[in-house]
Design a protein around this motif. Structure first.
Motif, mmCIF file in Angstrom:
data_model
loop_
_atom_site.group_PDB
_atom_site.id
_atom_site.type_symbol
_atom_site.label_atom_id
_atom_site.label_comp_id
_atom_site.label_asym_id
_atom_site.label_seq_id
_atom_site.Cartn_x
_atom_site.Cartn_y
_atom_site.Cartn_z
ATOM 1 N N MET A 1 -9.493 -18.458 -2.132
ATOM 2 C CA MET A 1 -9.475 -17.373 -3.084
ATOM 3 C C MET A 1 -8.075 -16.767 -3.101
ATOM 4 S SD MET A 1 -12.003 -16.200 -4.814
ATOM 5 C CE MET A 1 -12.785 -14.858 -5.590
ATOM 6 N N PRO A 2 -7.422 -16.739 -4.245
ATOM 7 C CA PRO A 2 -6.071 -16.189 -4.286
ATOM 8 C C PRO A 2 -6.071 -14.672 -4.151
ATOM 9 C CG PRO A 2 -6.767 -16.842 -6.488
ATOM 10 C CD PRO A 2 -7.847 -17.267 -5.533
ATOM 11 N N THR A 3 -4.955 -14.168 -3.691
ATOM 12 C CA THR A 3 -4.726 -12.737 -3.606
ATOM 13 C C THR A 3 -3.372 -12.459 -4.232
ATOM 14 O OG1 THR A 3 -4.771 -10.813 -2.143
ATOM 15 C CG2 THR A 3 -3.692 -12.798 -1.289
ATOM 16 N N CYS A 4 -2.965 -11.216 -4.225
ATOM 17 C CA CYS A 4 -1.672 -10.873 -4.810
ATOM 18 C C CYS A 4 -1.033 -9.771 -4.002
ATOM 19 C CB CYS A 4 -1.836 -10.456 -6.267
ATOM 20 S SG CYS A 4 -2.886 -9.011 -6.493
ATOM 21 N N GLY A 5 0.211 -9.503 -4.299
ATOM 22 C CA GLY A 5 0.936 -8.460 -3.602
ATOM 23 C C GLY A 5 2.284 -8.231 -4.237
ATOM 24 N N VAL A 6 3.102 -7.473 -3.552
ATOM 25 C CA VAL A 6 4.432 -7.133 -4.055
ATOM 26 C C VAL A 6 5.434 -7.245 -2.911
ATOM 27 C CG1 VAL A 6 5.847 -5.349 -5.165
ATOM 28 C CG2 VAL A 6 3.413 -5.508 -5.713
ATOM 29 N N VAL A 7 6.611 -7.755 -3.219
ATOM 30 C CA VAL A 7 7.750 -7.737 -2.308
ATOM 31 C C VAL A 7 8.734 -6.723 -2.873
ATOM 32 C CG1 VAL A 7 9.712 -9.011 -1.367
ATOM 33 C CG2 VAL A 7 7.519 -10.163 -1.661
ATOM 34 N N TYR A 8 9.085 -5.732 -2.065
ATOM 35 C CA TYR A 8 10.104 -4.753 -2.423
ATOM 36 C C TYR A 8 11.290 -4.987 -1.498
ATOM 37 C CZ TYR A 8 6.068 -2.173 -4.311
ATOM 38 O OH TYR A 8 4.927 -1.801 -4.976
ATOM 39 N N VAL A 9 12.392 -5.442 -2.027
ATOM 40 C CA VAL A 9 13.622 -5.507 -1.249
ATOM 41 C C VAL A 9 14.363 -4.228 -1.612
ATOM 42 C CG1 VAL A 9 15.733 -6.779 -0.735
ATOM 43 C CG2 VAL A 9 13.639 -8.022 -1.341
ATOM 44 N N HIS A 10 14.287 -3.240 -0.740
ATOM 45 C CA HIS A 10 14.849 -1.924 -1.032
ATOM 46 C C HIS A 10 16.367 -1.905 -0.928
ATOM 47 C CE1 HIS A 10 10.974 -0.044 -1.367
ATOM 48 N NE2 HIS A 10 10.621 -0.461 -0.163
ATOM 49 N N SER A 11 16.920 -2.666 0.006
ATOM 50 C CA SER A 11 18.381 -2.737 0.092
ATOM 51 C C SER A 11 18.788 -3.994 0.837
ATOM 52 C CB SER A 11 18.961 -1.497 0.768
ATOM 53 O OG SER A 11 18.700 -1.490 2.146
ATOM 54 N N GLU A 75 9.680 -4.139 2.039
ATOM 55 C CA GLU A 75 8.236 -3.974 2.220
ATOM 56 C C GLU A 75 7.561 -5.150 1.547
ATOM 57 O OE1 GLU A 75 6.323 0.125 1.813
ATOM 58 O OE2 GLU A 75 8.206 0.341 0.701
ATOM 59 N N VAL A 76 6.493 -5.616 2.146
ATOM 60 C CA VAL A 76 5.644 -6.637 1.540
ATOM 61 C C VAL A 76 4.220 -6.132 1.622
ATOM 62 C CG1 VAL A 76 4.810 -9.016 1.659
ATOM 63 C CG2 VAL A 76 7.194 -8.506 2.261
ATOM 64 N N THR A 77 3.520 -6.168 0.506
ATOM 65 C CA THR A 77 2.106 -5.804 0.513
ATOM 66 C C THR A 77 1.274 -7.007 0.114
ATOM 67 O OG1 THR A 77 2.061 -5.082 -1.804
ATOM 68 C CG2 THR A 77 2.623 -3.419 -0.140
ATOM 69 N N GLU A 78 0.056 -7.042 0.628
ATOM 70 C CA GLU A 78 -0.927 -8.048 0.224
ATOM 71 C C GLU A 78 -2.232 -7.319 -0.029
ATOM 72 O OE1 GLU A 78 -1.079 -11.849 2.248
ATOM 73 O OE2 GLU A 78 -3.269 -11.790 2.197
ATOM 74 N N GLU A 79 -2.785 -7.495 -1.204
ATOM 75 C CA GLU A 79 -4.040 -6.844 -1.573
ATOM 76 C C GLU A 79 -5.197 -7.429 -0.772
ATOM 77 O OE1 GLU A 79 -4.425 -4.260 -3.733
ATOM 78 O OE2 GLU A 79 -2.233 -4.233 -3.825
ATOM 79 N N PRO A 80 -6.258 -6.650 -0.562
ATOM 80 C CA PRO A 80 -7.441 -7.208 0.103
ATOM 81 C C PRO A 80 -8.008 -8.366 -0.714
ATOM 82 C CG PRO A 80 -7.636 -4.818 -0.158
ATOM 83 C CD PRO A 80 -6.438 -5.249 -0.935
ATOM 84 N N SER A 81 -8.606 -9.315 -0.033
ATOM 85 C CA SER A 81 -9.303 -10.423 -0.689
ATOM 86 C C SER A 81 -10.658 -10.559 -0.013
ATOM 87 C CB SER A 81 -8.464 -11.702 -0.602
ATOM 88 O OG SER A 81 -8.138 -12.011 0.725
ATOM 89 N N PRO A 82 -11.572 -11.308 -0.591
ATOM 90 C CA PRO A 82 -12.918 -11.384 -0.013
ATOM 91 C C PRO A 82 -12.898 -11.703 1.487
ATOM 92 C CG PRO A 82 -12.883 -12.474 -2.135
ATOM 93 C CD PRO A 82 -11.452 -12.118 -1.804
ATOM 94 N N GLY A 83 -13.423 -10.790 2.276
ATOM 95 C CA GLY A 83 -13.511 -10.963 3.725
ATOM 96 C C GLY A 83 -12.253 -10.592 4.482
ATOM 97 N N LEU A 84 -11.203 -10.177 3.789
ATOM 98 C CA LEU A 84 -9.935 -9.859 4.455
ATOM 99 C C LEU A 84 -9.404 -8.505 3.989
ATOM 100 C CD1 LEU A 84 -8.192 -13.325 4.089
ATOM 101 C CD2 LEU A 84 -9.152 -12.358 6.169
ATOM 102 N N ASP A 85 -8.873 -7.741 4.942
ATOM 103 C CA ASP A 85 -8.238 -6.474 4.599
ATOM 104 C C ASP A 85 -6.881 -6.729 3.963
ATOM 105 O OD1 ASP A 85 -10.272 -4.856 5.738
ATOM 106 O OD2 ASP A 85 -9.420 -5.159 7.740
#
Length: 163
Positions: A1-11, A75-85
């Motif tokens: 099951m795919p998930t998504c997120g964001v990579v923020y390279v602040h500096s 910062e790197v975020t990953e959204e929750p996916s089925p069964g995973l935080d």
């Protein structure tokens, strides 16, 4: 099951921008061409952000790839996916990498067992407060906050993991 997120390279220094793109491309197994802009907090640095889609665990792979350059803030975020935080990774030069479980609203969450361990090891109220602040990544948040605000309205690149 795919998930998504964001990579923020602040500096990041200008000389490292291409290396950051290559690192993200290796993880996502897809070409990456970010839109770099000047970081207003430090005009000698550049910033970029990109949304990504991939399998669960991609956020951790991206954070591991980016921490090769200790001088960048990201910062790197990953959204929750089925069964995973969900997860959030924050990196600040001199402070290192923070990893936390992320709730649906984007807040860092501390599990029951970790809270119990923190409470059991704290010898004084100040020690408890310090341990909770560390578990929440408060110092990383405080250092990244000016860089986050400086990115309001910046362009975002959308990426998809191929494999």
């Amino acid at each position: 099951m795919p998930t998504c997120g964001v990579v923020y390279v602040h500096s990041t220094p200008l000389a490292v921008c291409q290396h950051v793109e290559w690192a993200i491309a290796r993880v996502l197994t897809a070409p990456v061409n970010l839109q770099w802009t000047v970081q207003p907090v430090d005009p000698s640095m550049r910033r970029a952000e990109c949304s990504w889609t991939g399998r669960a665990g991609t956020g951790a792979e991206l954070a591991a790839a980016l921490r090769q350059w200790p001088m960048i803030r990201f910062e790197v975020t990953e959204e929750p996916s089925p069964g995973l935080d969900g997860e959030r990774f924050m990196h600040v030069p001199g402070r290192g990498l923070f990893h936390g479980t992320m709730g649906a609203s984007g807040d860092i969450q501390i599990g029951e067992d970790r809270l119990r361990a923190i409470m059991a090891s704290a010898r004084a109220p100040e020690a408890l407060a310090h341990a909770l602040e560390r578990a929440l990544g408060t110092a990383w948040d405080a250092e990244l906050e000016p860089y986050r605000y400086a990115g309001d309205g910046a362009p975002v690149t959308l990426l998809t993991r191929v494999g």
